[in-house]
Design an enzyme around this catalytic site. Structure first.
Site, PDB file in Angstrom:
ATOM      1  N   GLY A  26       0.951  -1.183   0.097  1.00 30.19           N
ATOM      2  CA  GLY A  26      -0.082   0.171   0.004  1.00 30.19           C
ATOM      3  C   GLY A  26       0.849   1.230  -0.129  1.00 30.19           C
ATOM      4  O   GLY A  26       2.096   1.237   0.317  1.00 30.19           O
ATOM      5  N   GLN A  75       2.945   9.777   1.487  1.00 29.86           N
ATOM      6  CA  GLN A  75       3.972   9.160   1.268  1.00 29.86           C
ATOM      7  C   GLN A  75       4.961   9.512   0.190  1.00 29.86           C
ATOM      8  O   GLN A  75       6.055   9.252  -0.015  1.00 29.86           O
ATOM      9  CB  GLN A  75       3.778   7.576   1.352  1.00 29.86           C
ATOM     10  CG  GLN A  75       3.268   7.174   2.662  1.00 29.86           C
ATOM     11  CD  GLN A  75       3.158   5.860   2.772  1.00 29.86           C
ATOM     12  OE1 GLN A  75       2.297   5.327   2.170  1.00 29.86           O
ATOM     13  NE2 GLN A  75       4.123   4.995   2.971  1.00 29.86           N
ATOM     14  N   CYS A  84       6.064  -0.386   7.176  1.00 25.05           N
ATOM     15  CA  CYS A  84       5.675   0.820   6.340  1.00 25.05           C
ATOM     16  C   CYS A  84       6.797   1.235   5.584  1.00 25.05           C
ATOM     17  O   CYS A  84       7.902   1.254   5.946  1.00 25.05           O
ATOM     18  CB  CYS A  84       5.401   2.004   7.316  1.00 25.05           C
ATOM     19  SG  CYS A  84       4.779   3.614   6.344  1.00 25.05           S
ATOM     20  N   LEU A  85       6.447   1.729   4.100  1.00 27.62           N
ATOM     21  CA  LEU A  85       7.503   2.252   3.219  1.00 27.62           C
ATOM     22  C   LEU A  85       8.139   3.457   3.691  1.00 27.62           C
ATOM     23  O   LEU A  85       9.460   3.755   3.131  1.00 27.62           O
ATOM     24  CB  LEU A  85       7.142   2.196   1.798  1.00 27.62           C
ATOM     25  CG  LEU A  85       6.448   0.718   1.148  1.00 27.62           C
ATOM     26  CD1 LEU A  85       5.808   1.200  -0.111  1.00 27.62           C
ATOM     27  CD2 LEU A  85       7.687  -0.076   1.118  1.00 27.62           C
ATOM     28  N   HIS A  87      -4.151   1.085   7.739  1.00 27.19           N
ATOM     29  CA  HIS A  87      -2.821   1.595   7.676  1.00 27.19           C
ATOM     30  C   HIS A  87      -2.879   2.766   6.709  1.00 27.19           C
ATOM     31  O   HIS A  87      -2.211   3.843   7.169  1.00 27.19           O
ATOM     32  CB  HIS A  87      -1.934   0.618   7.169  1.00 27.19           C
ATOM     33  CG  HIS A  87      -0.449   1.189   7.180  1.00 27.19           C
ATOM     34  ND1 HIS A  87       0.411   0.582   8.184  1.00 27.19           N
ATOM     35  CD2 HIS A  87       0.198   1.891   6.332  1.00 27.19           C
ATOM     36  CE1 HIS A  87       1.655   1.180   7.893  1.00 27.19           C
ATOM     37  NE2 HIS A  87       1.641   2.005   6.714  1.00 27.19           N
ATOM     38  N   GLU A  88      -3.345   2.652   5.486  1.00 24.48           N
ATOM     39  CA  GLU A  88      -3.081   3.828   4.502  1.00 24.48           C
ATOM     40  C   GLU A  88      -3.987   4.886   4.622  1.00 24.48           C
ATOM     41  O   GLU A  88      -3.864   6.148   4.559  1.00 24.48           O
ATOM     42  CB  GLU A  88      -3.518   3.020   2.987  1.00 24.48           C
ATOM     43  CG  GLU A  88      -2.578   2.093   2.456  1.00 24.48           C
ATOM     44  CD  GLU A  88      -0.976   2.453   2.634  1.00 24.48           C
ATOM     45  OE1 GLU A  88      -0.532   3.589   2.615  1.00 24.48           O
ATOM     46  OE2 GLU A  88      -0.091   1.412   2.877  1.00 24.48           O
ATOM     47  N   HIS A 115      -2.500   7.261   6.983  1.00 20.90           N
ATOM     48  CA  HIS A 115      -1.786   8.488   6.496  1.00 20.90           C
ATOM     49  C   HIS A 115      -2.377   9.645   5.993  1.00 20.90           C
ATOM     50  O   HIS A 115      -1.867  10.756   5.979  1.00 20.90           O
ATOM     51  CB  HIS A 115      -1.013   7.570   5.192  1.00 20.90           C
ATOM     52  CG  HIS A 115       0.257   6.710   5.428  1.00 20.90           C
ATOM     53  ND1 HIS A 115       1.408   7.361   6.208  1.00 20.90           N
ATOM     54  CD2 HIS A 115       0.366   5.365   5.453  1.00 20.90           C
ATOM     55  CE1 HIS A 115       2.467   6.255   6.418  1.00 20.90           C
ATOM     56  NE2 HIS A 115       1.578   5.246   5.984  1.00 20.90           N
TER      57      HIS A 115
END
Length: 159
Positions: free
Chosen positions: A46, A51, A88-89, A130-131, A134
């Site tokens: 994701g 991000q 997480c990226l 999660h996304e 953000h």
């Protein structure tokens, strides 16, 4: 398509609330494609607008069942609980234990501004939660139970 730079925890853009998308422009379509390419290149499941430095309410998710683009997503319903490792990226090489709903139902718009609902369990439910965090300036590290730990990813090749 272009790969975008993934912002790393500590970048102020990751703490800001995103604005709604009011129309699908060529730039928004390009953003969605770039986000998918960037997510796949980074081996993520994701990626959210902030991000890649864009404060718009857009996320892309692919848990291995094909890409999902969510514009202006809203969680409608959750149930159950699952506790597991989450990464997480925007915080590469780290993971932590997070409890999330085991079921999520959300409403979003696609790239034609058609409204749809999506339901997910387990990994999909975790990814949606999660996304969407953000988009409101939150990272999973705010929810971690216990310390973060290092993670290394094995290659897909059998030894």
């Amino acid at each position: 398509m272009a790969l975008r730079t993934i912002r790393i925890q500590g970048d102020p853009v990751l703490t800001k609330k995103c604005r709604e998308i009011t129309e699908i422009t060529p730039k928004i379509r390009e953003l969605a494609e770039d986000m998918l390419d960037t997510m796949y290149e980074a081996n993520g499941v994701g990626l959210a607008g902030p991000q890649v430095g864009v404060l718009k309410r857009i996320v892309v998710i692919d848990i291995g069942e094909g890409p999902v683009v969510m514009i202006n997503p809203v969680i409608l319903e959750t149930s159950g609980a699952q506790t597991g490792d989450e990464g997480c990226l925007s915080l590469p090489g780290k993971a932590g234990t997070v409890t999330r709903p085991n079921y999520v139902k959300a409403r979003a718009f696609d790239l034609d501004m058609e409204e749809y609902e999506i339901e997910g369990t387990e990994l999909m439910a975790r990814a949606i939660c999660h996304e969407l965090d953000h988009l409101d300036g939150h990272m999973y590290t705010e929810k971690v139970e216990g310390p973060l730990h290092e993670v290394t990813y094995e290659s897909d090749e059998e030894e």
